[in-house]
Scaffold this motif. Structure first.
Motif, short mmCIF file in Angstrom:
data_model
loop_
_atom_site.label_atom_id
_atom_site.label_comp_id
_atom_site.label_asym_id
_atom_site.label_seq_id
_atom_site.Cartn_x
_atom_site.Cartn_y
_atom_site.Cartn_z
N GLU A 42 -33.15 25.04 -40.81
CA GLU A 42 -32.77 23.92 -39.94
C GLU A 42 -31.48 23.31 -40.47
O GLU A 42 -31.48 22.63 -41.50
N ALA A 43 -30.39 23.58 -39.80
CA ALA A 43 -29.08 23.15 -40.28
C ALA A 43 -28.94 21.63 -40.25
O ALA A 43 -29.42 20.97 -39.33
N ASP A 44 -28.27 21.09 -41.26
CA ASP A 44 -27.89 19.69 -41.27
C ASP A 44 -26.69 19.51 -40.35
O ASP A 44 -25.85 20.42 -40.23
N PRO A 45 -26.57 18.37 -39.68
CA PRO A 45 -25.42 18.17 -38.78
C PRO A 45 -24.07 18.37 -39.46
O PRO A 45 -23.10 18.77 -38.80
N GLU A 46 -23.98 18.10 -40.76
CA GLU A 46 -22.70 18.25 -41.44
C GLU A 46 -22.48 19.65 -41.99
O GLU A 46 -21.43 19.93 -42.57
N ASP A 47 -23.45 20.55 -41.82
CA ASP A 47 -23.21 21.95 -42.22
C ASP A 47 -22.07 22.53 -41.41
O ASP A 47 -21.93 22.26 -40.21
N GLY A 48 -21.26 23.37 -42.04
CA GLY A 48 -20.19 24.04 -41.33
C GLY A 48 -20.74 25.07 -40.36
O GLY A 48 -21.75 25.73 -40.63
N LEU A 49 -20.10 25.22 -39.21
CA LEU A 49 -20.51 26.19 -38.21
C LEU A 49 -19.45 27.27 -38.03
O LEU A 49 -19.75 28.46 -38.07
N VAL A 50 -18.20 26.87 -37.79
CA VAL A 50 -17.12 27.85 -37.62
C VAL A 50 -15.88 27.37 -38.38
O VAL A 50 -15.68 26.17 -38.58
N ILE A 51 -15.10 28.34 -38.80
CA ILE A 51 -13.75 28.07 -39.30
C ILE A 51 -12.77 28.67 -38.30
O ILE A 51 -12.81 29.87 -38.02
N ILE A 52 -11.95 27.80 -37.73
CA ILE A 52 -10.91 28.25 -36.80
C ILE A 52 -9.57 27.99 -37.49
O ILE A 52 -9.31 26.89 -38.00
N TYR A 53 -8.75 28.99 -37.52
CA TYR A 53 -7.48 28.89 -38.23
C TYR A 53 -6.43 28.21 -37.36
O TYR A 53 -6.34 28.47 -36.16
N THR A 54 -5.66 27.34 -38.00
CA THR A 54 -4.53 26.73 -37.30
C THR A 54 -3.49 27.80 -37.04
O THR A 54 -3.49 28.86 -37.68
N SER A 55 -2.62 27.53 -36.11
CA SER A 55 -1.67 28.56 -35.67
C SER A 55 -0.61 28.87 -36.70
O SER A 55 0.09 29.87 -36.60
#
Length: 518
Positions: free
Chosen positions: A164-177
């Motif tokens: 059960e993930a905590d709301p502050e757990d990371g989900l995705v890393i999206i790279y800046t351009s």
């Protein structure tokens, strides 16, 4: 108040738990309520919410079987396909982080992005199987989407993962351009993604029957944010691998779409494809269209909104903030906009500050600083950058705006790309807006050029739809609307396709600074 809150939760830990949610829980609830509704369409593949959930569970358990535990990263190097959504939701159910790698990057950039996050697993299409030069991180498992993925899913259980993930757990890393350097990895949490999903309903009024066309790359927020939000609302996601005008037009004619994302650089191509069709286009229903109105020629805004019978969304957001800080203001169908000031989102706080972080008065340009639940959790492995950009408890975006008396904000330009000419600050967007107002201009970019007398001067590169447009006509428009020191010292015509762009469709000015002036 904080002490009282902590004491209250200590005495009742179940109360604290009951106030939290995450993307996985909300998706499970959608499956329970809408299991037989259509969730994903990818060419001939069509999955209901129940079918998608079973595949997501198998993907999650397959990742777990490779040893991934909460907090671990795995990277995806793939074009748009249904598996991308499956893996994002699988990450949500395991508490691991999906790193959405830009497959267009050169080898050194690709190696940098992987080394930065050190993924234990790399999931890729066959064309990305070779290891990029300069890779130093240890990847334990490689999964080919065309040959290995389905085999691993078939061998995995479809039971619900227990984490059960905590709301502050990371989900995705999206790279800046990476327009001014190597890409940075923006970590987006469950909390931020849930808040971003709520913006689509709260500010834009998107609903359960408003589908989404995910044609923009999934390594970009435009598709990841809106695809997850669409699924959490119970609506279908139509996957298209990159801009394909014919497929997008076909979907528009047969499906209701909530927000059709269109970015600068593709609008003229889309309009040309529709003009070439004898039968034109009769959309089934589009609620909103477009993004980044400041960068689109006004005549394109008019034609596009009339064609789709939908208002143009006059927003301003980023990978780091989601749709906020400016959401919900629109340009009416057929309107020629004379003012592109934007309305601040109801789910964030904004202030405009000077170089010393003092709030500037109304009418004075200042860098935008933001607070709110849609914000990302910082750049991965970039402590100094995070300390600088989050100073004072606000995220400093690097974008300059002017606040109006009515509270709206008007975009000026990027703070980091400014032309210093004879002691005066020139924002390129000021000049570009004048150039783009000419109906024969398809694209315009103003860059800085060294000058012995003034230090720097502006130079404009323009794409035109008709060679009857000459530089003198554009210079006259600039003289009529801009101060003398803002006049471009040269106006050069170049092909539209030559403009270098980021994954968001923005012209990368820094790559044009050495272009010859003819």
């Amino acid at each position: 108040m904080a002490a009282h809150r902590d004491h209250f939760f200590e005495n009742n830990p179940h109360l604290a738990r009951s106030t939290r949610t995450n993307v996985a829980e909300l998706f499970r609830e959608r499956v329970r309520n809408d299991g037989e509704r259509l969730a994903v369409v990818d060419g001939e593949r069509r999955y209901t919410f129940a079918e998608l959930n079973r595949r997501v569970n198998r993907a999650a358990n397959a990742l777990s079987g490779m040893g991934l535990v909460p907090g671990d990263r795995f990277a995806v190097l793939s074009s748009n396909r249904a598996e991308y959504i499956e893996l994002e939701l699988a990450a949500a159910k395991l508490g691991v982080i999906l790193c959405a790698v830009n497959w267009r990057l050169a080898e050194p950039e690709l190696a940098h992005c992987l080394n930065l996050v050190a993924p234990r697993v790399l999931i890729h299409e066959p064309r990305y199987a070779s290891e990029p030069a300069g890779l130093t991180c240890r990847i334990e498992h490689r999964v080919d989407l065309d040959t290995d993925y389905e085999t691993r899913l078939a061998a995995a259980s479809d039971r619900e993962p227990a984490y059960e993930a905590d709301p502050e757990d990371g989900l995705v890393i999206i790279y800046t351009s990476g327009t001014t350097g190597l890409p940075k990895g923006a970590l987006i949490s469950h909390r931020a993604m849930v808040a971003r999903a709520s913006i689509f309903r709260m500010e834009m009024g998107l609903a359960r029957d408003d589908g989404f066309i995910a044609w923009a790359p999934f390594y970009h927020m435009a598709s990841t944010d809106q695809a997850l939000a669409t699924l959490l609302m119970g609506a279908p996601v139509h996957i298209v691998d990159g801009y394909q005008g014919a497929r997008i037009i076909d979907i528009l004619e047969h499906q209701r779409i909530g927000w059709l994302v269109m970015i600068p650089g593709m609008i003229e191509q889309f309009l040309a494809e529709v003009r070439a069709r004898p039968q034109g286009l009769t959309p089934k229903g589009v609620r909103y269209v477009g993004a980044m109105a400041d960068l689109v020629p006004p005549h394109q805004l008019v034609e596009l909104t009339q064609l789709l019978r939908a208002p143009y969304v006059n927003t301003f957001g980023s990978t780091e903030t989601g749709l906020p800080p400016a959401t919900g203001a629109t340009i009416a169908v057929g309107e020629v906009p004379t003012d592109l000031a934007k309305r601040i989102s109801g789910l964030c706080r904004v202030k405009l500050v000077d170089a010393d972080d003092n709030e500037v008065p109304v009418g004075v340009p200042g860098e935008m600083a933001v607070r709110g639940p849609t914000l990302f959790s910082g750049y991965w492995n970039a402590r100094e950058v995070n300390e600088r950009d989050f100073r004072g408890g606000w995220f400093h975006m690097g974008d300059v705006f002017v606040r109006r008396e009515d509270g709206r904000v008007a975009f000026v330009d990027r703070a980091k790309y400014m032309i210093k000419s004879g002691g005066e600050n020139i924002y390129p967007a000021e000049i570009e807006r004048v150039l783009l107002a000419n109906p024969l201009v398809l694209e315009a970019a103003v860059v800085r050029r060294p000058d012995a007398r003034w230090g720097e001067v502006p130079v404009a590169f323009v794409a035109r739809s008709d060679t009857s447009l000459d530089a003198d006509t554009l210079r006259a428009a600039c003289r009529a609307q801009l101060a003398g020191y803002k006049q471009p010292k040269a106006i050069c015509f170049v092909p539209f396709e030559k403009f270098p762009r980021s994954t968001a469709g923005k012209v990368q000015r820094h790559l044009m600074e050495d272009w010859p002036v003819e």
